[in-house]
Design a protein around this motif. Structure first.
Motif, mmCIF file in Angstrom:
data_model
loop_
_atom_site.group_PDB
_atom_site.id
_atom_site.type_symbol
_atom_site.label_atom_id
_atom_site.label_comp_id
_atom_site.label_asym_id
_atom_site.label_seq_id
_atom_site.Cartn_x
_atom_site.Cartn_y
_atom_site.Cartn_z
ATOM 1 N N UNK A 34 0.826 -1.210 0.000
ATOM 2 C CA UNK A 34 0.000 0.000 0.000
ATOM 3 C C UNK A 34 0.861 1.262 0.000
ATOM 4 N N UNK A 35 0.440 2.245 -0.769
ATOM 5 C CA UNK A 35 1.152 3.517 -0.794
ATOM 6 C C UNK A 35 2.506 3.450 -1.459
ATOM 7 N N UNK A 347 0.203 13.010 -0.755
ATOM 8 C CA UNK A 347 0.514 13.080 0.661
ATOM 9 C C UNK A 347 1.591 12.037 0.936
ATOM 10 N N UNK A 348 2.674 12.469 1.563
ATOM 11 C CA UNK A 348 3.780 11.581 1.917
ATOM 12 C C UNK A 348 3.712 11.300 3.418
ATOM 13 N N UNK A 349 3.731 10.030 3.776
ATOM 14 C CA UNK A 349 3.714 9.660 5.188
ATOM 15 C C UNK A 349 4.935 8.825 5.533
ATOM 16 N N UNK A 350 5.477 9.026 6.740
ATOM 17 C CA UNK A 350 6.559 8.194 7.251
ATOM 18 C C UNK A 350 6.102 7.536 8.541
ATOM 19 N N UNK A 351 6.766 6.459 8.901
ATOM 20 C CA UNK A 351 6.278 5.654 10.012
ATOM 21 C C UNK A 351 7.410 4.904 10.686
ATOM 22 N N UNK A 352 7.129 4.444 11.901
ATOM 23 C CA UNK A 352 8.057 3.563 12.598
ATOM 24 C C UNK A 352 8.099 2.172 11.985
ATOM 25 N N UNK A 353 7.311 1.936 10.920
ATOM 26 C CA UNK A 353 7.415 0.662 10.216
ATOM 27 C C UNK A 353 8.567 0.666 9.205
ATOM 28 N N UNK A 354 9.325 1.777 9.165
ATOM 29 C CA UNK A 354 10.506 1.837 8.309
ATOM 30 C C UNK A 354 10.229 2.133 6.857
ATOM 31 N N UNK A 355 9.070 2.740 6.560
ATOM 32 C CA UNK A 355 8.752 3.060 5.170
ATOM 33 C C UNK A 355 8.370 4.532 5.007
ATOM 34 N N UNK A 357 5.613 6.277 2.485
ATOM 35 C CA UNK A 357 4.523 5.866 1.588
ATOM 36 C C UNK A 357 3.916 7.094 0.911
ATOM 37 N N UNK A 358 3.382 6.858 -0.300
ATOM 38 C CA UNK A 358 2.905 7.946 -1.157
ATOM 39 C C UNK A 358 1.444 7.725 -1.499
ATOM 40 N N UNK A 359 0.626 8.736 -1.242
ATOM 41 C CA UNK A 359 -0.819 8.621 -1.436
ATOM 42 C C UNK A 359 -1.300 9.775 -2.305
ATOM 43 N N UNK A 360 -1.969 9.438 -3.393
ATOM 44 C CA UNK A 360 -2.586 10.505 -4.183
ATOM 45 C C UNK A 360 -3.590 11.249 -3.312
ATOM 46 N N UNK A 374 -6.643 2.308 -1.031
ATOM 47 C CA UNK A 374 -5.493 1.424 -1.027
ATOM 48 C C UNK A 374 -5.776 0.013 -0.578
ATOM 49 N N UNK A 375 -6.968 -0.278 -0.053
ATOM 50 C CA UNK A 375 -7.219 -1.645 0.379
ATOM 51 C C UNK A 375 -7.361 -2.592 -0.814
ATOM 52 N N UNK A 376 -7.992 -2.119 -1.878
ATOM 53 C CA UNK A 376 -8.214 -2.992 -3.026
ATOM 54 C C UNK A 376 -7.019 -3.023 -3.962
#
Length: 412
Positions: A34-35, A347-355, A357-360, A374-376
């Motif tokens: 996702x993302x 929209x750009x997101x960062x996380x403690x999951x080490x990624x 991610x990019x979202x329109x 993003x689920x489908x």
């Protein structure tokens, strides 16, 4: 009896941690595409967007420049001996806007300045007695501000930054807890309005005035102390006469400043189910749209605030398998076959999951909590390699450092 109780408490906590770890493992598998995730060696603690590139401060002791279109790492800045917590930019040629100098802060208590053309290290300054938490540059007055877990906010003069390290130019020590967020703005009279926020939820507003002499110094005068949050303030933004804050008290708040400067009815606190770590007010961005993007837990949420007294949830994405740490706007510009420039907001997101991610933006706007984007299917910009770098880039955190990183990002 007390030892038995302590052992029981430890076992319960260990069991809960195992359940959480397993839940995150399962979610990591479900969300792995996702993302269009860009996989990092460590975790992105801070991120800045410039053009089509993301600049990140990473827990793997490095700063990086990453191409957001391809996911490739373009530059790596090595030299810190602990996680890099923050970064900002300064002009090589004052007031040119070239932002050729990268400034980084770290757990190793230092501030480093780098040449982005050569990746060369220009200077290292032992800045604080504890972790450097955040950095702010006010370029028009050649001022760098740093804050730290040592509860001190320090001022640094950048006048001769190419010839020498940033020079001490004053400090404030009025906070009783680590100062994790700062914001500021230069005023027409040459003074600076500075906002400092700590892990107790206390926000202080200062007027900084430059004093004469052979070495520049900044005199600080406390203007206001605001206590509208119950605990840790995780992000602060000031613009257009309003202070925007996110907090571990599970709210986002927008208050006018100076007090009484707005005739509008204030926006009520925007309450979330979990602590809020990141905010992105799109009204203050190039989009100039009446939306706020927030990050709480693993979730990225979009609010419509066109009616300020009635914020409305427009969209929500279960974006990561660990806590969101930062949100940024990326305006992607690409050349089309007919020579026109295509512009699209992400929209750009960062996380403690080490990624990363990019979202329109359109996907986030059209998603709902019941039908999140993003689920489908995943958003694909281009084939996205997951750069791991060469062997030298494989800086693994120790178990103690991983735990400390988690603690650093949690409520103190």
């Amino acid at each position: 009896m007390s030892e038995i109780s302590a052992d029981h408490s430890y076992l319960l906590r260990s069991a809960a941690e195992l359940v959480l770890t397993e839940a995150r493992r399962q979610k990591a598998e479900k969300t792995k595409s996702l993302g269009s995730p860009i996989q990092l060696t460590g975790n992105a603690i801070d991120i800045q967007i410039r053009g089509n590139c993301a600049w990140i401060a990473e827990s793997a002791h490095v700063a990086k420049k990453i191409d957001l279109e391809t996911g490739k790492t373009l530059q790596i800045y090595r030299g810190h001996t602990a996680p890099v917590t923050c970064l900002t930019f300064y002009d090589r040629y004052p007031n040119s806007g070239d932002e050729k100098l990268l400034i980084t802060g770290s757990w190793d208590k230092t501030i480093k300045i780098w040449d982005t053309d050569t990746k060369g290290l220009i200077s290292t300054t032992v800045a604080h007695d504890d972790f450097v938490k955040t950095l702010l540059v006010v370029p028009s007055v050649k001022l760098l501000v740093s804050s730290s877990s040592d509860k001190i906010v320090k001022f640094w003069d950048l006048t001769d930054v190419l010839e020498m390290s940033p020079q001490p130019a004053g400090s404030v020590s009025a906070h009783s807890r680590p100062v994790e967020c700062i914001a500021g703005i230069a005023n027409a009279d040459g003074s600076v309005t500075l906002f400092t926020a700590d892990t107790m939820g206390v926000l202080k507003v200062w007027k900084l005035e430059k004093e004469g002499g052979s070495r520049p110094r900044w005199r600080s005068t406390l203007q206001h102390t605001l206590n509208h949050h119950r605990t840790r303030i995780t992000e602060i933004i000031y613009d257009a006469g309003h202070i925007w804050t996110a907090s571990s008290d599970e709210t986002v708040q927008v208050v006018p400043y100076p007090p009484g400067s707005s005739d509008q009815k204030p926006m009520p606190p925007i309450t979330h189910p979990l602590p809020v770590r990141a905010i992105l007010p799109l009204a203050l961005s190039d989009l100039e749209e009446p939306y706020i993007v927030t990050g709480y837990g693993d979730i990225v949420r979009l609010y419509d605030v066109s009616t300020p007294t009635e914020p409305e949830v427009l969209g929500e994405i279960d974006a990561h398998w660990h806590d969101v740490t930062a949100l940024r706007l990326w305006i992607q510009k690409s050349r089309m076959h007919d020579g026109r420039t295509r512009i699209e907001p992400w929209i750009i997101s960062t996380s403690l999951d080490g990624t990363i991610r990019r979202w329109r933006f359109s996907e986030l706007r059209d998603s709902t909590p019941d039908n999140p984007a993003g689920q489908s299917k995943a958003t694909i910009i281009a084939p996205t390699p997951q750069p791991r770098g060469d062997a030298k880039d494989q800086v693994e955190l120790t178990e103690e450092e991983e735990r400390e990183l988690a603690e650093l990002m949690e409520e103190e």
